[in-house]
Design a protein around this motif. Structure first.
Motif, PDB file in Angstrom:
ATOM      1  N   LEU A  32      13.079 -56.113  40.462  1.00 13.00           N
ATOM      2  CA  LEU A  32      12.479 -56.491  38.996  1.00 13.00           C
ATOM      3  C   LEU A  32      13.698 -56.489  37.964  1.00 13.00           C
ATOM      4  O   LEU A  32      14.360 -57.393  37.979  1.00 13.00           O
ATOM      5  CB  LEU A  32      12.141 -54.995  37.897  1.00 13.00           C
ATOM      6  N   THR A  33      14.920 -56.058  38.758  1.00  7.65           N
ATOM      7  CA  THR A  33      16.468 -56.979  37.947  1.00  7.65           C
ATOM      8  C   THR A  33      16.563 -58.200  38.976  1.00  7.65           C
ATOM      9  O   THR A  33      17.055 -58.951  37.876  1.00  7.65           O
ATOM     10  CB  THR A  33      17.875 -56.077  38.647  1.00  7.65           C
ATOM     11  N   SER A  34      15.948 -58.478  39.812  1.00  8.52           N
ATOM     12  CA  SER A  34      16.572 -59.838  40.996  1.00  8.52           C
ATOM     13  C   SER A  34      15.522 -60.764  39.610  1.00  8.52           C
ATOM     14  O   SER A  34      16.245 -61.644  39.353  1.00  8.52           O
ATOM     15  CB  SER A  34      16.418 -59.958  42.126  1.00  8.52           C
ATOM     16  N   LEU A  35      14.205 -60.070  39.546  1.00  8.69           N
ATOM     17  CA  LEU A  35      13.647 -61.239  38.552  1.00  8.69           C
ATOM     18  C   LEU A  35      14.383 -61.306  37.758  1.00  8.69           C
ATOM     19  O   LEU A  35      14.041 -62.617  36.949  1.00  8.69           O
ATOM     20  CB  LEU A  35      12.212 -60.366  38.281  1.00  8.69           C
ATOM     21  N   LEU A  36      14.807 -60.684  36.560  1.00  8.72           N
ATOM     22  CA  LEU A  36      15.316 -60.938  35.867  1.00  8.72           C
ATOM     23  C   LEU A  36      16.935 -61.649  35.494  1.00  8.72           C
ATOM     24  O   LEU A  36      16.259 -63.230  34.681  1.00  8.72           O
ATOM     25  CB  LEU A  36      15.826 -59.104  35.162  1.00  8.72           C
ATOM     26  N   PHE A  37      17.282 -61.340  36.402  1.00  6.52           N
ATOM     27  CA  PHE A  37      18.478 -62.802  36.768  1.00  6.52           C
ATOM     28  C   PHE A  37      17.717 -64.015  36.896  1.00  6.52           C
ATOM     29  O   PHE A  37      17.909 -64.574  36.366  1.00  6.52           O
ATOM     30  CB  PHE A  37      18.909 -62.067  38.105  1.00  6.52           C
ATOM     31  N   LEU A  38      16.668 -63.548  37.620  1.00  5.04           N
ATOM     32  CA  LEU A  38      16.169 -65.224  38.095  1.00  5.04           C
ATOM     33  C   LEU A  38      15.781 -65.858  36.825  1.00  5.04           C
ATOM     34  O   LEU A  38      15.873 -67.340  36.470  1.00  5.04           O
ATOM     35  CB  LEU A  38      14.813 -64.955  39.243  1.00  5.04           C
ATOM     36  N   MET A  39      14.622 -64.897  36.187  1.00  5.53           N
ATOM     37  CA  MET A  39      14.204 -65.589  34.684  1.00  5.53           C
ATOM     38  C   MET A  39      15.392 -65.671  33.815  1.00  5.53           C
ATOM     39  O   MET A  39      15.068 -66.958  32.636  1.00  5.53           O
ATOM     40  CB  MET A  39      13.242 -64.447  34.562  1.00  5.53           C
ATOM     41  N   GLY A  40      16.149 -64.884  33.308  1.00  8.21           N
ATOM     42  CA  GLY A  40      16.933 -65.140  32.764  1.00  8.21           C
ATOM     43  C   GLY A  40      18.508 -66.358  32.608  1.00  8.21           C
ATOM     44  O   GLY A  40      18.358 -67.096  32.079  1.00  8.21           O
ATOM     45  N   SER A 129      19.845 -63.850  43.474  1.00  3.69           N
ATOM     46  CA  SER A 129      19.636 -64.116  42.111  1.00  3.69           C
ATOM     47  C   SER A 129      20.595 -64.030  41.185  1.00  3.69           C
ATOM     48  O   SER A 129      20.509 -64.684  40.020  1.00  3.69           O
ATOM     49  CB  SER A 129      18.250 -62.997  41.677  1.00  3.69           C
ATOM     50  N   ASP A 130      21.595 -63.005  41.648  1.00  2.59           N
ATOM     51  CA  ASP A 130      22.907 -62.696  41.151  1.00  2.59           C
ATOM     52  C   ASP A 130      24.104 -64.025  40.942  1.00  2.59           C
ATOM     53  O   ASP A 130      24.567 -64.617  39.942  1.00  2.59           O
ATOM     54  CB  ASP A 130      24.052 -62.051  41.604  1.00  2.59           C
ATOM     55  N   PHE A 131      23.894 -64.745  41.744  1.00  2.28           N
ATOM     56  CA  PHE A 131      24.291 -66.328  42.149  1.00  2.28           C
ATOM     57  C   PHE A 131      24.239 -67.829  41.321  1.00  2.28           C
ATOM     58  O   PHE A 131      24.886 -67.697  40.355  1.00  2.28           O
ATOM     59  CB  PHE A 131      24.769 -66.598  43.505  1.00  2.28           C
ATOM     60  N   PHE A 132      22.326 -67.464  41.263  1.00  4.37           N
ATOM     61  CA  PHE A 132      21.938 -68.354  40.436  1.00  4.37           C
ATOM     62  C   PHE A 132      21.930 -67.808  38.972  1.00  4.37           C
ATOM     63  O   PHE A 132      22.665 -69.192  37.391  1.00  4.37           O
ATOM     64  CB  PHE A 132      20.317 -68.523  40.411  1.00  4.37           C
ATOM     65  N   GLN A 255      21.606 -57.620  29.995  1.00  2.61           N
ATOM     66  CA  GLN A 255      21.467 -56.447  30.437  1.00  2.61           C
ATOM     67  C   GLN A 255      21.772 -55.733  31.857  1.00  2.61           C
ATOM     68  O   GLN A 255      21.814 -54.644  32.229  1.00  2.61           O
ATOM     69  CB  GLN A 255      20.579 -55.532  29.837  1.00  2.61           C
ATOM     70  N   LEU A 256      21.450 -56.219  32.906  1.00  2.00           N
ATOM     71  CA  LEU A 256      21.601 -56.861  34.507  1.00  2.00           C
ATOM     72  C   LEU A 256      21.088 -55.704  35.529  1.00  2.00           C
ATOM     73  O   LEU A 256      21.414 -55.279  36.150  1.00  2.00           O
ATOM     74  CB  LEU A 256      23.303 -56.307  34.463  1.00  2.00           C
ATOM     75  N   ALA A 257      20.096 -55.234  34.509  1.00  2.22           N
ATOM     76  CA  ALA A 257      19.061 -54.663  34.671  1.00  2.22           C
ATOM     77  C   ALA A 257      18.170 -54.848  34.760  1.00  2.22           C
ATOM     78  O   ALA A 257      17.653 -54.367  32.860  1.00  2.22           O
ATOM     79  CB  ALA A 257      19.944 -52.660  35.045  1.00  2.22           C
ATOM     80  N   MET A 258      16.757 -53.928  35.090  1.00  2.00           N
ATOM     81  CA  MET A 258      16.027 -53.715  34.778  1.00  2.00           C
ATOM     82  C   MET A 258      14.491 -53.094  35.758  1.00  2.00           C
ATOM     83  O   MET A 258      13.317 -53.438  35.013  1.00  2.00           O
ATOM     84  CB  MET A 258      14.947 -55.718  34.235  1.00  2.00           C
TER      85      MET A 258
END
Length: 434
Positions: A32-40, A129-132, A255-258
């Motif tokens: 979910l956190t990886s998905l947050l980074f990708l969507m964000g 996801s973080d790099f993106f 927020q960096l976490a989901m």
């Protein structure tokens, strides 16, 4: 959560052996956190389109193609430079070349896991996801510079500046806070980048505007400011709405976490506060321009919304909706009074990026003290340390580029328009240029 904790977790994940063999106890926070980074990240990417449309609408028709070229070029250059050197310079982990001041050199490497593989450990999120996500913030910093210097700068010197800004200057100053550097240790607080992204871009733009000088005919000898209306306010308005939309990813993703109910609740609160600040900035400019000029100024209203967004970016979680409203409203006031001040100083900022990003960025950074644990002295220290670093390095770079081959087009080229002289291609070839 903050970017420093994320950086440590992501770097640990990169170094973890046998990544594809060890299954995590609970993969869902990671997913979910990886998905947050990708969507964000793709929302913040969409802000690149917002900047392009805003600038295309606020420059004259003879310079529209040039602005569009600069925007797609700068994003692409940022993507390569952030991979080549910027990411590891910004997130060095324990590999500081100078304790807390300059991170490690080296290009980013994303370790493959393999199709269908389980997540191996309880690391925070995927490195990719973080790099993106972080790349989009880097590119945004460069986008801020583009609009200020419109209608008179050569394309290739601008692209060279972007390469250095996104590969070196931005990653160094961002590492001081988000990479666990000295500002983080000092207690500076900037949730999503009022200073680290927006004010930094504003300082780089200010340095460029000073070296470049104003457009021909912008300031009359008798002190009058000569209006140079943009070509398409419909595009400028579209660009503002796109930026407004992208800002939900900008602040919400920070927020960096989901992975928990609390994280998702906080993200929803960030969305609501972000929206409220933008609305308050716009309404403030609606009212102030009506009172001061007897007519509403749409360009001020558009920049008022953006200034409200910048103002809430340093702390979009802690305030109530009323807190977000008054923070954003102050951003709108800043726009109305700072735009004419720049003209008095004969600093030609074509799209109003310096008031919106630099001055409102200062306000947003200071406003943190009303809702967080940060103190005024530390917030001002962070703002002016980053500002001094970005401004001085940018000023030196602009002067070097000017000495090497010049950064400004000739007088005839500027009058004719950069679309025909720099590119040989017009955005509106069927219409008379003006």
């Amino acid at each position: 959560m903050n970017r420093i904790l994320l950086a440590g977790a992501v770097l640990a994940a990169t170094a973890a052996p046998a990544l594809a063999q060890e299954a995590a106890a609970d993969p869902y926070p990671y997913i979910l956190t990886s998905l947050l980074f990708l969507m964000g990240g793709f929302l913040v990417f969409w802000m690149a389109a917002g900047f392009a449309m805003l600038e295309a609408g606020l420059v004259r028709s003879k310079n529209v193609t040039t602005q569009l070229t600069k925007n797609i070029g700068l994003f692409s250059i940022a993507a390569i430079m952030y991979w080549l050197v910027g990411y590891n310079l910004m997130y060095p982990g324990d590999n500081w070349m100078s304790g807390g001041w300059i991170g490690a050199l080296g290009f980013a490497a994303l370790e493959p896991v393999g199709a269908g593989a389980d997540v191996v450990d309880t690391s925070y999120a995927s490195v990719g996801s973080d790099f993106f996500f972080q790349l989009m913030f880097c590119a945004t910093t460069a986008s801020i510079v583009s609009g200020t210097l419109a209608e008179r700068i050569k394309i290739w010197p601008f692209f060279i500046f972007v390469a250095v800004l996104t590969g070196i200057i931005y990653p160094i100053e961002a590492s001081w806070q988000w990479g666990g550097g000295w500002l983080s240790e000092a207690g500076f607080s900037d949730f999503a980048g009022s200073t680290l992204v927006h004010a930094a871009g504003g300082f780089a733009a200010l340095a460029g505007a000073i070296v470049l000088g104003p457009r021909i005919g912008k300031y009359a000898k008798d002190g009058r400011v000569i209006p140079m209306p943009g070509s398409n306010l419909a595009l400028a308005t579209l660009g503002t709405f796109i930026l407004w939309l992208g800002w939900f990813g900008f602040n919400g993703g920070s927020q960096l976490a989901m992975g928990t109910i609390g994280d998702v609740t906080d993200i929803s609160r960030i969305f609501a506060n972000t929206n409220m600040a933008a609305a308050a900035g716009a309404v403030t400019c609606l009212i102030l321009t009506q009172v001061l000029y007897k007519k509403i100024d749409l360009t001020m209203v558009l920049n008022g919304a953006l200034a409200g967004l910048v103002s809430i970016t340093a702390e979009p979680l802690a305030p109530s909706l009323f807190g977000a409203l008054w923070i954003g409203a102050v951003g709108g006031v800043i726009v109305v009074f700072t735009v004419p001040l720049l003209d008095k100083l004969k600093i030609d900022d074509v799209v109003g990026a310096i008031p919106v990003h630099l001055i409102a960025g200062l306000w947003g950074t200071v406003a943190v003290i009303f809702y967080g644990e940060a103190n005024l002295g530390t917030q001002l220290l962070g703002f002016f340390a980053i500002g001094a670093f970005v401004f001085v390095t940018s000023l030196v770079l602009w002067f070097v580029l000017k000495a090497l081959g010049g950064i400004r087009v000739g007088e005839e080229e500027e009058i004719a328009g950069l679309d025909t002289t720099e590119l040989g291609m017009e955005a509106y070839p069927e219409f008379a240029r003006g």
